[in-house]
Every structure is written in structure tokens, then in C-alpha cells.
Design a protein around this motif. Structure first.
Motif, PDB file in Angstrom:
ATOM      1  N   PRO A   1       0.829  -1.215   0.000  1.00 21.29           N
ATOM      2  CA  PRO A   1       0.000   0.000   0.000  1.00 21.29           C
ATOM      3  C   PRO A   1       0.860   1.261   0.000  1.00 21.29           C
ATOM      4  N   GLU A   2       0.225   2.381  -0.260  1.00 20.43           N
ATOM      5  CA  GLU A   2       0.912   3.648  -0.087  1.00 20.43           C
ATOM      6  C   GLU A   2       1.196   3.870   1.400  1.00 20.43           C
ATOM      7  N   PHE A   3       2.254   4.609   1.690  1.00 21.80           N
ATOM      8  CA  PHE A   3       2.589   4.915   3.075  1.00 21.80           C
ATOM      9  C   PHE A   3       3.196   6.308   3.119  1.00 21.80           C
ATOM     10  N   ASP A   4       3.269   6.881   4.300  1.00 23.61           N
ATOM     11  CA  ASP A   4       3.817   8.218   4.454  1.00 23.61           C
ATOM     12  C   ASP A   4       5.339   8.171   4.385  1.00 23.61           C
ATOM     13  N   GLY A   5       5.907   8.988   3.500  1.00 21.34           N
ATOM     14  CA  GLY A   5       7.354   9.020   3.354  1.00 21.34           C
ATOM     15  C   GLY A   5       7.783  10.203   2.515  1.00 21.34           C
ATOM     16  N   ASP A   6       9.078  10.285   2.290  1.00 25.79           N
ATOM     17  CA  ASP A   6       9.674  11.322   1.451  1.00 25.79           C
ATOM     18  C   ASP A   6      10.190  10.641   0.186  1.00 25.79           C
ATOM     19  N   PRO A   7       9.470  10.724  -0.930  1.00 26.70           N
ATOM     20  CA  PRO A   7       9.881   9.981  -2.133  1.00 26.70           C
ATOM     21  C   PRO A   7      11.244  10.401  -2.664  1.00 26.70           C
ATOM     22  N   ASP A   8      11.593  11.684  -2.543  1.00 27.59           N
ATOM     23  CA  ASP A   8      12.891  12.142  -3.039  1.00 27.59           C
ATOM     24  C   ASP A   8      14.033  11.529  -2.231  1.00 27.59           C
ATOM     25  N   ARG A   9      13.872  11.532  -0.907  1.00 24.78           N
ATOM     26  CA  ARG A   9      14.927  10.974  -0.048  1.00 24.78           C
ATOM     27  C   ARG A   9      15.053   9.461  -0.257  1.00 24.78           C
ATOM     28  N   LEU A  10      13.932   8.760  -0.364  1.00 21.37           N
ATOM     29  CA  LEU A  10      13.994   7.321  -0.579  1.00 21.37           C
ATOM     30  C   LEU A  10      14.570   6.995  -1.951  1.00 21.37           C
TER      31      LEU A  10
END
Length: 345
Positions: A222-231
């Protein structure tokens, strides 16, 4: 043979015992199951022959100086079998033999630089970076002045001046990473596979046809809360390290895990993200310091890629670990996803 053999047989911890000369006399069922072979195949084997990498067991048995050896990053395997990873203890028995206790792990968790690197040394690195900025600024100005004066002169001379300028910029970039890490941003709902596709485009652009990038995605994540740029940056660092280690195949793998322990907490739902490659593997002499900043196995490396990847994992309440042997290295990012109810809330 240990006097408490019946108790060892029901113990869930893998245990093996050996004679004074280091040959295995027996194991409990947990040890045989963990190694994936029968007890009969293990009996009679030299204990040191199980160590797939390093010589910690052989050196300890040869010196015969202490009664207990703490085993960090132990890798055991029989010929033709997959390696097993563990932390463990080797103890001398009163009757003259040896007892090996293994505590299996899926991969070796990266040590936290905040604990491994003394605070004084960290402060000294930042102080050194500050001190270097002024002379580098002077060198940059001098290089620019030389470049203007060299217009219309010998091409070889201009090339050398350009090289000086490029190296100054590289050093400035390194100092900026040490002094000004990217600030944390508020997390928002993200799709991990969208971030991985960005990494794939970067990898295909840099490596071209020489490296095959494979996807092995779990579509149920599923989608989750995060920072896509950092990941994206963290995973790209792992993929780039694999490419620079001579990999010909790099696989990005995602899976959902239930009831997974991350740090000291059990997560009801978690993401396992693996970057696997067939490169040279992690050099044994770097294993203890691999995630420290400025530690690199390449002369041209900055040693910041893995430190940054670990920092990003911590920002997402996760961990970064690895397992490695020549031809098969896997870096694993574990991130909590929480429950469906928590994500809906």
C-alpha cells in the motif's frame, strides 16, 4: 558431549559441540535445521570448516588463550549449501571440548554511526570541513582567474586548469554534504514503486547496456507516508554502489512482511525492500565500518552513499542491513507501514 544434552535438544537456539581438536561431536536439532542438513552430515566435520568467510574460529582454536569468544558477523556454510548468518558465542567446555551457540539473523544490521563514531571525532570532521572551505574558496578564485588568462593559449594548459576547477567543485560538494545534510521534510502518502522506477531510469542512464536491472515487485504494497525524493536518493546510492562493484545484474525486490521486528518493535505490517546484485561483494576488512561516513572501498569514492541511505531509513523509522559474499550481495531496507486503520486515520 554436554551433560545437559536433553535440554539442548529442545532449545530453539542452534547449538553445536565439538571435541578438543575442534571436530563436531553433535548438534541439537535446531542447529541442523538452521544449516539445512542432517545431524549425521555435520558430525565429524571440523568446526572451522563451517566458517564460510574469515578465520575467527580457526584463529581462536589455534591460540587457545581464552575460554569464550564473541562472534560478530559469523557466516557458516557447508560446501554446496547456502550461507547462514548469525551472531554467536564459542565457549570452552569443562571436559575440554567446545560449544558453539548461533543466533541467526537474516542479514547484518548496519551499526549506527551515532554510536560507532565518537562524538568528538564527528565534531572534528565538521571542524575540519569548516577550515577547508576558506582555502578552497581561494583556490576556486585563483583557478577562475587562470582560466580567463589561459584563453587562446595551449589546449593542454587549459585542460589542466579545467581539471583543477573540477576537483575544487568536487571537494566543495563533499564539504557541503558533510556540513549541510538535507533537512527533513514532512512525509506524505507515496508509492514506493514510483520511486523505484525513478531509480531504474537513473541506473539505465548511467550503466547503459552493461548492467541488467530487474524488477521483482509486490503489487499489494500500500501507499505509506514518506519522502519519495529521499527514498529515491537512498535506493539510487545502493544501486550505484552495486554497479561500481562490478555487478552485471541488479534486482530491485519489494515484499510485504507481517509481524516483522524493526529495531526493538514488532510492526504489524512492514515493507522489505531489497537491492540484490552479483558484484564483488563487501570487502571483509570494511564490514565493521561500512556505514561510517568517508569510508569507501574505491579510491574515487566519497564514502557518503551508504551513510546517507542509512540516515534515510532512520528518518522513516526503519533500518538498513546487508548480507554479502562475492557474487551475491543484498542490501535490505525495512520500513514500517503500520496497520490499515492507522493509514486510513
Amino acid at each position: 558431549m554436554p551433560d545437559d544434552r536433553p535440554a539442548l535438544d529442545v532449545l530453539g537456539t542452534p547449538v553445536a559441540w565439538a571435541s578438543a581438536d575442534g571436530r563436531i561431536l553433535g548438534t541439537n536439532p535446531a542447529f541442523a535445521r538452521w544449516m539445512g542438513v542432517s545431524v549425521r552430515r555435520l558430525v565429524g566435520q571440523p568446526l572451522v570448516s563451517l566458517e564460510a568467510q574469515g578465520e575467527a574460529l580457526a584463529n581462536f582454536l589455534a591460540r587457545d588463550e581464552r575460554d569464550v569468544l564473541r562472534l560478530h558477523r559469523l557466516i557458516l556454510a557447508l560446501p554446496g549449501e547456502s550461507p547462514r548468518f548469525a551472531e554467536g558465542w564459542l565457549s570452552r567446555l569443562e571436559e575440554g571440548g567446545w560449544l558453539l551457540e548461533a543466533y541467526p539473523v537474516d542479514e547484518f544490521v548496519a551499526p549506527d554511526p551515532a554510536q560507532v563514531l565518537p562524538g568528538a571525532l564527528s565534531a572534528a570532521l565538521k571542524g575540519l570541513a569548516h577550515e577547508l572551505r576558506n582555502p578552497l574558496a581561494g583556490l576556486k578564485g585563483a583557478a577562475q582567474l587562470l582560466a580567463r588568462r589561459a584563453q587562446g593559449r595551449d589546449a593542454g594548459e587549459r585542460e589542466l586548469i579545467d581539471l583543477i576547477g573540477a576537483e575544487i567543485e568536487r571537494l566543495n560538494g563533499l564539504l557541503e554534504q558533510l556540513l549541510s545534510p538535507a533537512p527533513a521534510r514532512p512525509h506524505a502518502a507515496m508509492n514506493i514503486h514510483a520511486a523505484l522506477e525513478r531509480v531504474l531510469r537513473l541506473a539505465e542512464s548511467e550503466a547503459g547496456w552493461s548492467v541488467r536491472i530487474q524488477r521483482d515487485y509486490d503489487p499489494s504494497i500500500p501507499e505509506f507516508d514518506g519522502d519519495p525524493d529521499r527514498l529515491t536518493q537512498a535506493v539510487w546510492n545502493l544501486v550505484r554502489n552495486a554497479i561500481q562493484a562490478g555487478a552485471t545484474v541488479v534486482t530491485l525486490r519489494t515484499r510485504v512482511e507481517h509481524g516483522l521486528r524493526i529495531g526493538d518493535q514488532i510492526q504489524p505490517l512492514a515493507l522489505r525492500l531489497e537491492v540484490a546484485d552479483d558484484g564483488r561483494g563487501v570487502p571483509e576488512d570494511m564490514a565493521e565500518h561500512l556505514f561510517l561516513p568517508l569510508v569507501s572501498g574505491r579510491a574515487e569514492g566519497t564514502g557518503l552513499g551508504l551513510a546517507l541511505a542509512q540516515q534515510v531509513a532512520r528518518e522513516h523509522r526503519g533500518t538498513l542491513g546487508y548480507r554479502s559474499r562475492p557474487g551475491h550481495t543484498v542490501f535490505t531496507v525495512l520500513l514500517p507501514l503500520g496497520t490499515q486503520e492507522a493509514r486510513d486515520a
